[in-house]
Design a protein around this motif. Structure first.
Motif, PDB file in Angstrom:
ATOM      1  N   GLN A  52       0.810  -1.211   0.000  1.00 56.57           N
ATOM      2  CA  GLN A  52       0.000   0.000   0.000  1.00 56.57           C
ATOM      3  C   GLN A  52       0.850   1.270   0.000  1.00 56.57           C
ATOM      4  OE1 GLN A  52      -3.502  -0.085  -0.238  1.00 56.57           O
ATOM      5  NE2 GLN A  52      -2.935  -2.203  -0.687  1.00 56.57           N
ATOM      6  N   ALA A  53       2.127   1.127   0.330  1.00 60.05           N
ATOM      7  CA  ALA A  53       3.017   2.296   0.378  1.00 60.05           C
ATOM      8  C   ALA A  53       4.460   1.853   0.173  1.00 60.05           C
ATOM      9  CB  ALA A  53       2.870   3.025   1.710  1.00 60.05           C
ATOM     10  N   CYS A  54       5.319   2.836  -0.123  1.00 59.13           N
ATOM     11  CA  CYS A  54       6.763   2.619  -0.234  1.00 59.13           C
ATOM     12  C   CYS A  54       7.479   3.633   0.641  1.00 59.13           C
ATOM     13  CB  CYS A  54       7.246   2.791  -1.671  1.00 59.13           C
ATOM     14  SG  CYS A  54       6.673   1.515  -2.803  1.00 59.13           S
ATOM     15  N   ILE A  55       8.635   3.229   1.170  1.00 58.73           N
ATOM     16  CA  ILE A  55       9.470   4.150   1.936  1.00 58.73           C
ATOM     17  C   ILE A  55      10.845   4.181   1.294  1.00 58.73           C
ATOM     18  CG2 ILE A  55      10.556   4.648   4.151  1.00 58.73           C
ATOM     19  CD1 ILE A  55       7.695   2.556   4.578  1.00 58.73           C
ATOM     20  N   GLY A  56      11.270   5.360   0.882  1.00 58.97           N
ATOM     21  CA  GLY A  56      12.592   5.530   0.315  1.00 58.97           C
ATOM     22  C   GLY A  56      13.545   6.118   1.343  1.00 58.97           C
ATOM     23  N   VAL A  57      14.694   5.499   1.508  1.00 60.79           N
ATOM     24  CA  VAL A  57      15.696   5.948   2.477  1.00 60.79           C
ATOM     25  C   VAL A  57      17.015   6.146   1.733  1.00 60.79           C
ATOM     26  CG1 VAL A  57      16.903   5.415   4.623  1.00 60.79           C
ATOM     27  CG2 VAL A  57      14.547   4.611   4.287  1.00 60.79           C
ATOM     28  N   ASN A  58      17.575   7.340   1.835  1.00 59.58           N
ATOM     29  CA  ASN A  58      18.789   7.651   1.090  1.00 59.58           C
ATOM     30  C   ASN A  58      19.718   8.503   1.952  1.00 59.58           C
ATOM     31  OD1 ASN A  58      20.476   7.673  -1.151  1.00 59.58           O
ATOM     32  ND2 ASN A  58      19.606   9.568  -1.947  1.00 59.58           N
ATOM     33  N   VAL A  59      21.006   8.228   1.874  1.00 57.40           N
ATOM     34  CA  VAL A  59      22.009   9.019   2.598  1.00 57.40           C
ATOM     35  C   VAL A  59      23.036   9.519   1.595  1.00 57.40           C
ATOM     36  CG1 VAL A  59      23.757   9.044   4.409  1.00 57.40           C
ATOM     37  CG2 VAL A  59      21.697   7.644   4.693  1.00 57.40           C
ATOM     38  N   ILE A  60      23.223  10.856   1.510  1.00 62.45           N
ATOM     39  CA  ILE A  60      24.219  11.448   0.614  1.00 62.45           C
ATOM     40  C   ILE A  60      24.983  12.543   1.348  1.00 62.45           C
ATOM     41  CG2 ILE A  60      22.866  10.975  -1.473  1.00 62.45           C
ATOM     42  CD1 ILE A  60      22.022  13.916  -1.448  1.00 62.45           C
ATOM     43  N   LYS A  61      26.132  12.872   0.807  1.00 70.68           N
ATOM     44  CA  LYS A  61      26.936  13.932   1.410  1.00 70.68           C
ATOM     45  C   LYS A  61      26.278  15.290   1.163  1.00 70.68           C
ATOM     46  CE  LYS A  61      31.661  15.651   1.697  1.00 70.68           C
ATOM     47  NZ  LYS A  61      33.066  15.514   1.214  1.00 70.68           N
ATOM     48  N   ARG A  62      26.285  16.121   2.163  1.00 72.16           N
ATOM     49  CA  ARG A  62      25.673  17.450   2.055  1.00 72.16           C
ATOM     50  C   ARG A  62      26.431  18.299   1.058  1.00 72.16           C
ATOM     51  NH1 ARG A  62      26.235  22.526   4.441  1.00 72.16           N
ATOM     52  NH2 ARG A  62      24.274  23.621   4.937  1.00 72.16           N
ATOM     53  N   GLN A  63      25.696  18.866   0.095  1.00 69.60           N
ATOM     54  CA  GLN A  63      26.278  19.738  -0.915  1.00 69.60           C
ATOM     55  C   GLN A  63      26.225  21.194  -0.466  1.00 69.60           C
ATOM     56  OE1 GLN A  63      27.713  18.296  -3.707  1.00 69.60           O
ATOM     57  NE2 GLN A  63      27.161  16.388  -2.622  1.00 69.60           N
ATOM     58  N   ASP A  64      27.054  22.023  -1.084  1.00 65.12           N
ATOM     59  CA  ASP A  64      27.089  23.446  -0.710  1.00 65.12           C
ATOM     60  C   ASP A  64      25.760  24.142  -0.959  1.00 65.12           C
ATOM     61  OD1 ASP A  64      29.700  23.160   0.047  1.00 65.12           O
ATOM     62  OD2 ASP A  64      30.531  23.883  -1.873  1.00 65.12           O
ATOM     63  N   ASP A  65      25.033  23.688  -1.997  1.00 59.94           N
ATOM     64  CA  ASP A  65      23.751  24.321  -2.336  1.00 59.94           C
ATOM     65  C   ASP A  65      22.562  23.608  -1.684  1.00 59.94           C
ATOM     66  OD1 ASP A  65      23.890  22.005  -3.746  1.00 59.94           O
ATOM     67  OD2 ASP A  65      23.238  22.848  -5.674  1.00 59.94           O
ATOM     68  N   PHE A  66      22.840  22.825  -0.651  1.00 57.96           N
ATOM     69  CA  PHE A  66      21.786  22.058   0.010  1.00 57.96           C
ATOM     70  C   PHE A  66      20.688  22.954   0.571  1.00 57.96           C
ATOM     71  CE2 PHE A  66      20.126  20.726   4.176  1.00 57.96           C
ATOM     72  CZ  PHE A  66      19.397  19.611   3.795  1.00 57.96           C
ATOM     73  N   LYS A  67      19.445  22.530   0.325  1.00 62.48           N
ATOM     74  CA  LYS A  67      18.279  23.188   0.926  1.00 62.48           C
ATOM     75  C   LYS A  67      17.366  22.111   1.508  1.00 62.48           C
ATOM     76  CE  LYS A  67      18.180  27.256  -2.089  1.00 62.48           C
ATOM     77  NZ  LYS A  67      17.367  28.036  -3.057  1.00 62.48           N
ATOM     78  N   PRO A  68      16.897  22.281   2.725  1.00 64.79           N
ATOM     79  CA  PRO A  68      16.005  21.268   3.329  1.00 64.79           C
ATOM     80  C   PRO A  68      14.744  21.083   2.491  1.00 64.79           C
ATOM     81  CG  PRO A  68      16.762  22.836   4.976  1.00 64.79           C
ATOM     82  CD  PRO A  68      17.162  23.401   3.651  1.00 64.79           C
ATOM     83  N   SER A  69      14.277  19.867   2.419  1.00 64.23           N
ATOM     84  CA  SER A  69      13.048  19.580   1.668  1.00 64.23           C
ATOM     85  C   SER A  69      11.863  20.237   2.347  1.00 64.23           C
ATOM     86  CB  SER A  69      12.819  18.067   1.590  1.00 64.23           C
ATOM     87  OG  SER A  69      11.564  17.787   1.018  1.00 64.23           O
ATOM     88  N   ARG A  70      10.984  20.768   1.534  1.00 66.30           N
ATOM     89  CA  ARG A  70       9.744  21.360   2.054  1.00 66.30           C
ATOM     90  C   ARG A  70       8.516  20.567   1.603  1.00 66.30           C
ATOM     91  NH1 ARG A  70      10.829  26.022   4.493  1.00 66.30           N
ATOM     92  NH2 ARG A  70      12.750  27.139   3.974  1.00 66.30           N
TER      93      ARG A  70
END
Length: 452
Positions: free
Chosen positions: A334-352
């Motif tokens: 009924q649902a999916c969960i995506g889990v991802n880990v990446i290195k923080r980039q200089d232009d990183f912006k938190p997801s809204r």
């Protein structure tokens, strides 16, 4: 009698001569009369006979009679056999109810298979009187005093204007034979007891009792139209729809002249019995979280409202342990969960995005778990100081009872809730300028349009 039935059909707009109809034929006086009348009035009909295998040789006699009659009249006959007793045992219902369920299920399947527009059954005025009396004895509301309706979906009853006496006289006049079910002559069933004992007693008081009861039912049926219209207007004033069901505003409900009648009309649509309705209405101001169950739905008290949803929408959600990054199937697909880990980039912006969050990976200990909320859950909402009871937070977010029951959270291996799914992340796990690796969590329901 032919003219009376012809007029009754026209007045109630029951049948069309250009369409094919199925006549339910048992071989008894009523159904034989029905078949003959339909043919004489010029309707295109097939006949259908059910052998319930309940009366030994009598059942076989009935079937043969129907075969012979239809052959003589040139009517196509459809036959079926049922192991009614086994069906009643398996479904834990009475033999009478089993026969009824099997009969109407077969008729509907046949109707679709041959392209018939309706199923015509032989209920007559006396049957209607018996039904009204049975409803009265058992206890009923105004709808129960209407009696049998001339049309109910694909089921049509054109003989309701005719009495049993008229039916027998018609068959005698046309020298038409019929068979008698010996079980109808026993008074060990409620309806038979009424027919053989109670109604004759009433007729000794007033010979016109059946005609009078029938006329009263017609008057009540007209009154019901007015009542139903008023009730439907009242329902619109106090009922709104929500995610998977409805909400009844208690204050608006109680503004009606008869709140209980409106309440009854709403709840019976969702499988609640009259007894349950009375209990719930007596506890209409129960504390939030109080629930009642019908066979199909749940009713919950929730801050001045009564919420109703189907049970299927409120199954206990599972927990899923997620050991590392990846994509995981949740709740049986009924649902999916995506889990991802990446290195923080200089232009990183938190997801809204509502169903995507970015967290500081170093602050979230694996394995993580997605699960439904539990009593006593606390978390630290992003942008707020200190911890808060999750139940209080959901109340502040105006989540209703059912939404709270379905609310999911993600917690890490230390038992820290890092995300209230779809609502807010934890202050504890938020990204800062010192974040090195970013953990991204995405939750995608099958019926939503969130994309990875």
């Amino acid at each position: 009698m032919l003219n009376k039935i012809k007029k009754y059909i026209a007045t109630n707009n029951l049948l069309c001569k250009e369409e094919l109809h199925i006549v339910a034929l048992s071989g008894g006086a009523d159904s034989v009369c029905l078949l003959r009348v339909m043919l004489m009035l010029g309707y295109k009909v097939h006949a259908a006979h059910c052998n319930f295998k309940l009366r030994g040789e009598e059942s076989e006699r009935d079937e043969q009679f129907c075969k012979d009659l239809c052959k003589k009249l040139g009517v196509e006959l459809h036959l079926t056999h049922f192991d009614t007793l086994t069906y009643s045992i398996l479904h834990k219902i009475s033999v009478e109810m089993a026969a009824r369920n099997l009969r109407y299920s077969y008729f509907e399947q046949l109707r679709k298979a041959i392209g018939a527009s309706s199923i015509i059954v032989a209920h007559h005025r006396d049957d209607n009187v018996e039904t009204i009396l049975l409803n009265l004895i058992r206890g009923t509301g105004i709808h129960g005093l209407e009696g049998i309706k001339p049309k109910n979906g694909y089921i049509i009853r054109p003989l309701l204007s005719a009495s049993k006496e008229e039916i027998v006289a018609f068959l005698t006049q046309h020298k038409q034979a019929y068979i008698t079910d010996s079980s109808n002559l026993k008074d060990d069933v409620q309806r038979n007891n009424l027919r053989l004992n109670v109604i004759p007693l009433l007729e000794s008081i007033n010979p016109a009792v059946k005609a009078n009861i029938s006329r009263t039912a017609q008057n009540i049926a007209e009154t019901v139209k007015i009542v139903d219209n008023a009730v439907n207007t009242s329902i619109k004033q106090c009922v709104t729809t929500h995610d998977n069901g409805i909400a009844i505003n208690i204050n608006n409900l109680q503004l009606n002249p008869s709140p209980k009648q409106v309440f009854f009309s709403i709840l019976t649509q969702y499988g609640f019995t009259p007894q349950q309705v009375s209990v719930i209405f007596a506890n209409i101001h129960a504390p939030s979280g109080k629930t009642w169950h019908s066979a199909t739905h749940i009713l919950a008290s929730d801050r001045g409202n009564l919420l109703i949803e189907a049970i299927e929408h409120n199954r206990q959600l599972p927990s899923l342990r997620i050991p590392e990054a990846g994509t995981y199937i949740y709740n049986n697909g009924q649902a999916c969960i995506g889990v991802n880990v990446i290195k923080r980039q200089d232009d990183f912006k938190p997801s809204r995005k509502q169903y995507e969050v970015t967290l500081d990976a170093s602050k979230v200990a694996f394995p993580i778990t997605i699960r439904p909320i539990r009593k006593g859950d606390r978390f630290s909402p992003f942008g707020m100081k200190g911890k808060k009871l999750l139940s209080d937070y959901l109340t502040d977010c105006k989540r209703n009872y059912f939404q709270r029951c379905r609310q999911l959270v993600v917690e890490d291996s230390n038992g820290v809730i890092v995300w209230v799914v779809g609502l807010r992340t934890s202050q504890y796990a938020s990204c800062t300028d010192n974040t090195i690796n970013v953990l991204t969590l995405r939750y995608i329901e099958e019926n939503n349009n969130h994309n990875f």
